[in-house]
Design a protein around this motif. Structure first.
Motif, PDB file in Angstrom:
ATOM      1  N   LEU A  11       0.821  -1.210   0.000  1.00  0.00           N
ATOM      2  CA  LEU A  11       0.000   0.000   0.000  1.00  0.00           C
ATOM      3  C   LEU A  11       0.861   1.269   0.000  1.00  0.00           C
ATOM      4  CD1 LEU A  11      -2.796  -1.119   2.482  1.00  0.00           C
ATOM      5  CD2 LEU A  11      -3.152  -0.432   0.097  1.00  0.00           C
ATOM      6  N   GLU A  12       1.957   1.241   0.722  1.00  0.00           N
ATOM      7  CA  GLU A  12       2.856   2.400   0.760  1.00  0.00           C
ATOM      8  C   GLU A  12       3.394   2.707  -0.631  1.00  0.00           C
ATOM      9  OE1 GLU A  12       3.878   4.542   3.034  1.00  0.00           O
ATOM     10  OE2 GLU A  12       3.117   3.717   4.923  1.00  0.00           O
ATOM     11  N   ARG A  13       3.745   1.665  -1.401  1.00  0.00           N
ATOM     12  CA  ARG A  13       4.274   1.852  -2.759  1.00  0.00           C
ATOM     13  C   ARG A  13       3.206   2.459  -3.674  1.00  0.00           C
ATOM     14  NH1 ARG A  13       9.032  -1.092  -4.150  1.00  0.00           N
ATOM     15  NH2 ARG A  13       9.895  -2.172  -2.355  1.00  0.00           N
ATOM     16  N   ILE A  14       1.956   2.043  -3.482  1.00  0.00           N
ATOM     17  CA  ILE A  14       0.857   2.585  -4.294  1.00  0.00           C
ATOM     18  C   ILE A  14       0.601   4.048  -3.940  1.00  0.00           C
ATOM     19  CG2 ILE A  14      -1.617   2.416  -4.753  1.00  0.00           C
ATOM     20  CD1 ILE A  14      -1.325  -0.640  -4.320  1.00  0.00           C
ATOM     21  N   PHE A  15       0.524   4.337  -2.630  1.00  0.00           N
ATOM     22  CA  PHE A  15       0.210   5.693  -2.187  1.00  0.00           C
ATOM     23  C   PHE A  15       1.340   6.675  -2.524  1.00  0.00           C
ATOM     24  CE2 PHE A  15      -2.537   3.709   1.411  1.00  0.00           C
ATOM     25  CZ  PHE A  15      -3.512   3.403   0.472  1.00  0.00           C
TER      26      PHE A  15
ATOM     27  N   ARG B  99      -1.431   4.965  10.209  1.00  0.00           N
ATOM     28  CA  ARG B  99      -0.436   3.967   9.808  1.00  0.00           C
ATOM     29  C   ARG B  99       0.239   4.323   8.499  1.00  0.00           C
ATOM     30  NH1 ARG B  99      -3.281  -1.742   9.912  1.00  0.00           N
ATOM     31  NH2 ARG B  99      -1.251  -2.287   9.012  1.00  0.00           N
ATOM     32  N   PHE B 100      -0.306   5.284   7.752  1.00  0.00           N
ATOM     33  CA  PHE B 100       0.237   5.586   6.429  1.00  0.00           C
ATOM     34  C   PHE B 100       0.805   6.998   6.368  1.00  0.00           C
ATOM     35  CE2 PHE B 100      -3.268   2.542   5.668  1.00  0.00           C
ATOM     36  CZ  PHE B 100      -2.536   1.504   5.115  1.00  0.00           C
ATOM     37  N   THR B 101       1.938   7.111   5.716  1.00  0.00           N
ATOM     38  CA  THR B 101       2.502   8.431   5.436  1.00  0.00           C
ATOM     39  C   THR B 101       1.602   9.131   4.432  1.00  0.00           C
ATOM     40  OG1 THR B 101       4.717   7.497   5.715  1.00  0.00           O
ATOM     41  CG2 THR B 101       4.570   9.644   4.638  1.00  0.00           C
ATOM     42  N   VAL B 102       1.410  10.414   4.619  1.00  0.00           N
ATOM     43  CA  VAL B 102       0.562  11.175   3.702  1.00  0.00           C
ATOM     44  C   VAL B 102       1.401  11.630   2.514  1.00  0.00           C
ATOM     45  CG1 VAL B 102      -0.907  13.198   3.411  1.00  0.00           C
ATOM     46  CG2 VAL B 102      -0.918  11.953   5.588  1.00  0.00           C
ATOM     47  N   TYR B 103       1.067  11.071   1.317  1.00  0.00           N
ATOM     48  CA  TYR B 103       1.769  11.434   0.084  1.00  0.00           C
ATOM     49  C   TYR B 103       0.822  12.196  -0.832  1.00  0.00           C
ATOM     50  CZ  TYR B 103       5.065   7.730   1.458  1.00  0.00           C
ATOM     51  OH  TYR B 103       5.966   6.946   2.148  1.00  0.00           O
ATOM     52  N   SER B 104       1.399  13.080  -1.624  1.00  0.00           N
ATOM     53  CA  SER B 104       0.632  13.779  -2.656  1.00  0.00           C
ATOM     54  C   SER B 104       0.755  13.006  -3.962  1.00  0.00           C
ATOM     55  CB  SER B 104       1.169  15.201  -2.853  1.00  0.00           C
ATOM     56  OG  SER B 104       1.062  15.941  -1.662  1.00  0.00           O
ATOM     57  N   PRO B 105      -0.303  13.014  -4.785  1.00  0.00           N
ATOM     58  CA  PRO B 105      -0.229  12.287  -6.052  1.00  0.00           C
ATOM     59  C   PRO B 105       0.780  12.892  -7.013  1.00  0.00           C
ATOM     60  CG  PRO B 105      -2.242  13.597  -5.937  1.00  0.00           C
ATOM     61  CD  PRO B 105      -1.602  13.686  -4.584  1.00  0.00           C
TER      62      PRO B 105
END
Length: 466
Positions: free
Chosen positions: A341-345, A369-375
């Protein structure tokens, strides 16, 4: 009192009747017993059409007319069930309900009537549905419940793939095998692997498929660094064509990955391995989320969703599309679902209720649990998408975190990415290959001559990577 007795017949008339009866009797004897006159080995007579002609009491065997040396030959000679003796005609069912084993006439030509009524279940020829009708040549692979062999049909001499599923008495037939067989029996399409035969014995269930010599995973390993853009377009078009066919029939594949896409020597792509496929009912039911191989599994399933539709398969299409162009897996998770999921996000951005309505209600979605990434733009992650017209835009339509935003297979076939293909491709019947259109053919992949030496290395990479 009336005389009820018949009048006396003239002697001459009685003599003619006796002669006629004697002639008819002799004619029947010649037909039934004289092999040298009729050419029949044996006649199986059905009595009043109420008995099977296989009953032992209904068979008249003219052994008395066969010379002694011929009798010995019949009983002692070897019998190969797959070799028909020269001049021997198959068992037929005649018009008068008699089963006849006949030899050909002296001219060596078979009677048209006999040929028309020939039964494929002759004991002198191999039969479909029988294990001994196929010869195993080599093992191709082995899974948790099945082994796949390259084989040859003794019926028509064609190569086949034999998927031998082991049956355990206490467990019965694996449900995946039953599902695969039942679905494939009804699917007839050029881009779906063809199921030829089903063989059920006490120990095994064997599915006999058409033989296709390689798959997309092996093809990409043989040509690392990305495939020829024209070939990617043809492979993707065929994949979408096959998916559109099954989706219109409310069937999900649920296990799309390069290993399950077979590639023929002409470049024809075929969907295979329907062990996890299932017909989707309406209204929707919940399904297992342990379905697609991790690298090709969509984020909604990774987060625990069990309520999905054809959009599940379309995520896999996007991953495979990127991998064909870039030459590497789109999201090669190395650890677990969290890592996947991290790789996708990292590329598509961490979802929120604004970008993905309902994401917070999924069982495994924990925002902390997930780092907030921008698309990001897809070409930032996979630069080769930017070199092919409309490829990035099409890939982005497949790789949508919110399932309902993903492009369908039918709609994707009409995307501008395919605008350079011949219009006839959209008019082909289901069972016609795209390569029946004269201008459609695969292009040579770059570095073909270099890769011959490293073929074994590529296969090793295949086993470790996928």
């Amino acid at each position: 009192m009336c005389d009820l007795m018949p009048a006396a017949q003239p002697a001459e008339k009685i003599g003619k009747m006796k002669k006629l009866r004697r002639t008819l009797s002799e004619s029947f004897s010649r037909i039934a017993f004289k092999k040298e006159d009729s050419g029949f080995d044996e006649i199986c007579v059905t009595k009043m059409s109420t008995r099977s002609c296989q009953g032992s009491d209904s068979v008249i065997k003219p052994l008395d007319t066969i010379p002694e040396d011929r009798k010995v030959q019949r009983t002692q000679s070897g019998f190969d069930p797959f070799e028909k003796p020269a001049g021997q005609v198959k068992r037929v069912h005649s018009e008068n309900n008699a089963c006849i084993n006949a030899k050909s006439s002296s001219s060596g030509k078979e009677s048209p009537k006999l040929r028309r009524h020939s039964s494929p279940s002759s004991p002198t020829s191999p039969k479909f549905g029988k294990a001994d009708s196929y010869e195993k040549l080599e093992k191709l692979g082995e899974g948790s419940y099945a082994t796949v062999y390259k084989g040859k049909s003794k019926v028509n001499g064609k190569l086949v793939a034999l998927k031998v599923i082991r049956l355990q008495e206490e467990e019965g037939t694996p449900f995946t095998a039953i599902r695969e067989a039942s679905l494939l029996k009804g699917l007839k399409h050029a881009n779906i692997v063809l199921l030829h035969d089903i063989i059920h014995t006490k120990e095994t269930l064997t599915l006999v498929f058409e033989y296709v010599h390689t798959d997309l995973c092996q093809y990409m390993d043989k040509h690392p660094g990305g495939l020829h853009p024209d070939n990617v377009r043809l492979f993707l078009f065929q994949l979408l064509r096959g998916l559109s066919y099954i989706h219109q029939r409310y069937i999900l594949h649920r296990d799309l990955k390069p290993q399950n896409l077979l590639i023929s020597d002409t470049g024809e792509l075929k969907l295979a391995d329907f062990g996890l496929a299932r017909a989707k009912s309406v209204p929707s039911h919940t399904y297992s989320n342990e379905v697609v191989t991790l690298w090709y599994r969509p984020p909604d399933v990774l987060l625990g969703s069990t309520d999905y539709s054809t959009c599940l398969d379309m995520w896999g299409v996007g991953c495979i599309f990127v991998e064909m162009i870039q030459g590497v897996a789109a999201f090669p998770g190395m650890k677990d679902i969290q890592d996947q999921l991290e790789r996708i996000f990292l590329v598509l951005g961490t979802p929120s209720e604004e970008t993905w309505p309902g994401v917070h209600s999924l069982p495994h979605f924990k925002p902390d649990r997930f780092t907030v990434y921008s698309p990001k733009k897809l070409r930032q992650a996979w630069n080769k998408l930017g070199y092919v017209d409309h490829a990035e835009e099409l890939a982005s339509r497949f790789l949508q975190c919110f399932p309902k935003n993903r492009l369908s297979a039918q709609a994707a076939l009409h995307h501008e990415y395919f605008s350079h293909l011949p219009p006839r491709l959209w008019e082909l019947p289901d069972m016609s290959s795209i390569f029946t259109v004269p201008s459609v053919k695969l292009q040579p992949e770059s570095g073909d001559s270099i890769q011959v030496c490293s073929k074994s290395h590529g296969k090793a990479a295949s086993n470790s990577k996928h």
